[in-house]
Design a protein around this motif. Structure first.
Motif, PDB file in Angstrom:
ATOM      1  N   GLU A  12       0.822  -1.206   0.000  1.00  0.00           N
ATOM      2  CA  GLU A  12       0.000   0.000   0.000  1.00  0.00           C
ATOM      3  C   GLU A  12       0.857   1.256   0.000  1.00  0.00           C
ATOM      4  O   GLU A  12       1.789   1.387   0.804  1.00  0.00           O
ATOM      5  CB  GLU A  12      -0.917   0.022   1.232  1.00  0.00           C
ATOM      6  N   ILE A  13       0.564   2.177  -0.907  1.00  0.00           N
ATOM      7  CA  ILE A  13       1.157   3.506  -0.852  1.00  0.00           C
ATOM      8  C   ILE A  13       0.103   4.458  -0.311  1.00  0.00           C
ATOM      9  O   ILE A  13      -1.072   4.386  -0.690  1.00  0.00           O
ATOM     10  CB  ILE A  13       1.696   3.965  -2.227  1.00  0.00           C
ATOM     11  N   MET A  14       0.522   5.317   0.603  1.00  0.00           N
ATOM     12  CA  MET A  14      -0.421   6.168   1.334  1.00  0.00           C
ATOM     13  C   MET A  14      -0.133   7.646   1.110  1.00  0.00           C
ATOM     14  O   MET A  14       0.959   8.036   0.685  1.00  0.00           O
ATOM     15  CB  MET A  14      -0.319   5.885   2.837  1.00  0.00           C
ATOM     16  N   LEU A  15      -1.123   8.443   1.444  1.00  0.00           N
ATOM     17  CA  LEU A  15      -0.929   9.874   1.585  1.00  0.00           C
ATOM     18  C   LEU A  15      -0.243  10.096   2.926  1.00  0.00           C
ATOM     19  O   LEU A  15      -0.694   9.600   3.959  1.00  0.00           O
ATOM     20  CB  LEU A  15      -2.275  10.595   1.554  1.00  0.00           C
ATOM     21  N   ARG A  16       0.882  10.808   2.907  1.00  0.00           N
ATOM     22  CA  ARG A  16       1.630  11.100   4.134  1.00  0.00           C
ATOM     23  C   ARG A  16       1.386  12.554   4.502  1.00  0.00           C
ATOM     24  O   ARG A  16       1.664  13.468   3.717  1.00  0.00           O
ATOM     25  CB  ARG A  16       3.118  10.840   3.904  1.00  0.00           C
ATOM     26  N   LEU A  17       0.846  12.783   5.695  1.00  0.00           N
ATOM     27  CA  LEU A  17       0.569  14.132   6.175  1.00  0.00           C
ATOM     28  C   LEU A  17       1.432  14.389   7.413  1.00  0.00           C
ATOM     29  O   LEU A  17       1.243  13.761   8.454  1.00  0.00           O
ATOM     30  CB  LEU A  17      -0.911  14.291   6.516  1.00  0.00           C
TER      31      LEU A  17
END
Length: 343
Positions: free
Chosen positions: A10-15
């Motif tokens: 899984e590639i995620m949005l990093r905040l």
């Protein structure tokens, strides 16, 4: 032809909170993308390998932006599927001095979490592939993701593709009723090259040794016994590498690694890393470096030193991705740690 490296996860949005701020100390978050297997694919692409990521992303603008970002680094996105669900998110607060970094996951119901076995064409994914990489993070997301992960390594083994796995233990993800050793114990049977840190073998595989993972200092002599026990437990595994982190504070770490290839046990050079910019992705940088070294014919010692140097450099780079070249890594692994201006 460059070696073809395929990763799955899984590639995620990093905040991330800006700089070293606490969450919402100021009303902004830095938005990038990241995830263990994608980080490895980016490293491999940076080193000139033919790198591809297999994942599932939502059909929306966030998914489009993520694919565009991967393409910018030269990662092959042709195997990425678009499906139902959302993009997973992780929030990061960067630690400093005696305050450790903090990660908060928001991944429930993500596209990869709800994907079912059979939804990915593994035969297509492994056509022409020399190496496949996965981590212990994907099987921790959900039962169906764990089933997909097992399906992937079985297909890779059937295709004759070398399989590596970072045993990554994430205690905040194992929530769907199975323990990590229950799931990972079966998956690792199909792994050729294992990668771990000082706690993953114990908590992901249930292999107990007399190693205190909470101490700041490490007794490397004990790791020879640990690597030998892993190789004894998994007779088809050819090599096991373990990263060794001495955490003196959030921004001062000792960094090295050891490896056992069934012929000999070796410990790398140790780096004293001060003023850490971002340690997230450091293990993935090690995996990417090790894959590059082993897949391109370096001997075990050279591959280990390349991987440790690559990961050392990642600590100086913000974001999940390790934005370094082969020349930069080889310069450091060759002994030039001066940090002098290049002009």
């Amino acid at each position: 032809m460059p070696k073809r490296i395929v990763t799955f996860g899984e590639i995620m949005l990093r905040l991330k909170a800006p700089g070293f701020e606490r969450f919402f100390q100021s009303p902004s978050l830095e938005a990038t993308f990241g995830g263990g297997e994608a980080n490895v694919a980016v490293s491999a692409a940076n080193y000139g390998l033919d790198a591809a990521l297999v994942t599932i992303l939502p059909k929306n603008d966030l998914g489009d932006a993520c694919i565009a970002e991967l393409r910018r680094f030269g990662v092959d996105t042709g195997l990425i599927m678009r499906g139902a669900g959302r993009m997973g998110i992780y929030f990061l607060e960067n630690g400093a001095n005696q305050r450790g970094s903090k990660v908060v996951y928001d991944r429930a119901g993500s596209a990869i979490a709800i994907a079912q076995p059979g939804s990915i064409d593994w035969k297509k994914a492994f056509t022409g592939a020399d190496w496949f990489h996965i981590t212990g993070i994907t099987p921790a997301i959900s039962q169906s993701a764990a089933d997909l992960a097992l399906e992937s390594v079985q297909a890779a083994r059937a295709a004759g593709t070398t399989v590596s796995c970072d045993f990554n233990f994430r205690k905040n993800l194992w929530k769907y009723g199975k323990t990590a050793p229950e799931v990972m114990g079966e998956l690792v049977k199909y792994v050729d090259v294992g990668i771990a840190n000082e706690e993953d073998c114990q908590k992901s595989l249930g292999i107990e040794v007399d190693v205190d993972v909470e101490k700041g200092s490490l007794d490397t002599a004990k790791y020879e016994a640990l690597t030998a026990k892993v190789l004894e437990t998994y007779p088809d595994m050819k090599t096991i590498a373990i990263t060794l982190r001495e955490s003196k504070s959030a921004d001062h770490n000792g960094w090295s690694a050891c490896i056992n290839d069934r012929k000999q046990f070796m410990v790398s050079r140790k780096y004293d890393i001060t003023d850490i910019v971002d340690r997230v992705g450091g293990g993935d940088a090690f995996s990417g470096g090790l894959i590059y070294g082993l897949s391109t014919g370096k001997d075990t010692r050279a591959a280990l030193e390349f991987a440790v140097a690559a990961s050392c450099l990642k600590h100086s780079i913000g974001g999940d991705f390790n934005r370094v070249s082969v020349d930069e890594v080889e310069k450091l692994s060759g002994g030039d740690a001066s940090g002098r201006v290049q002009r």
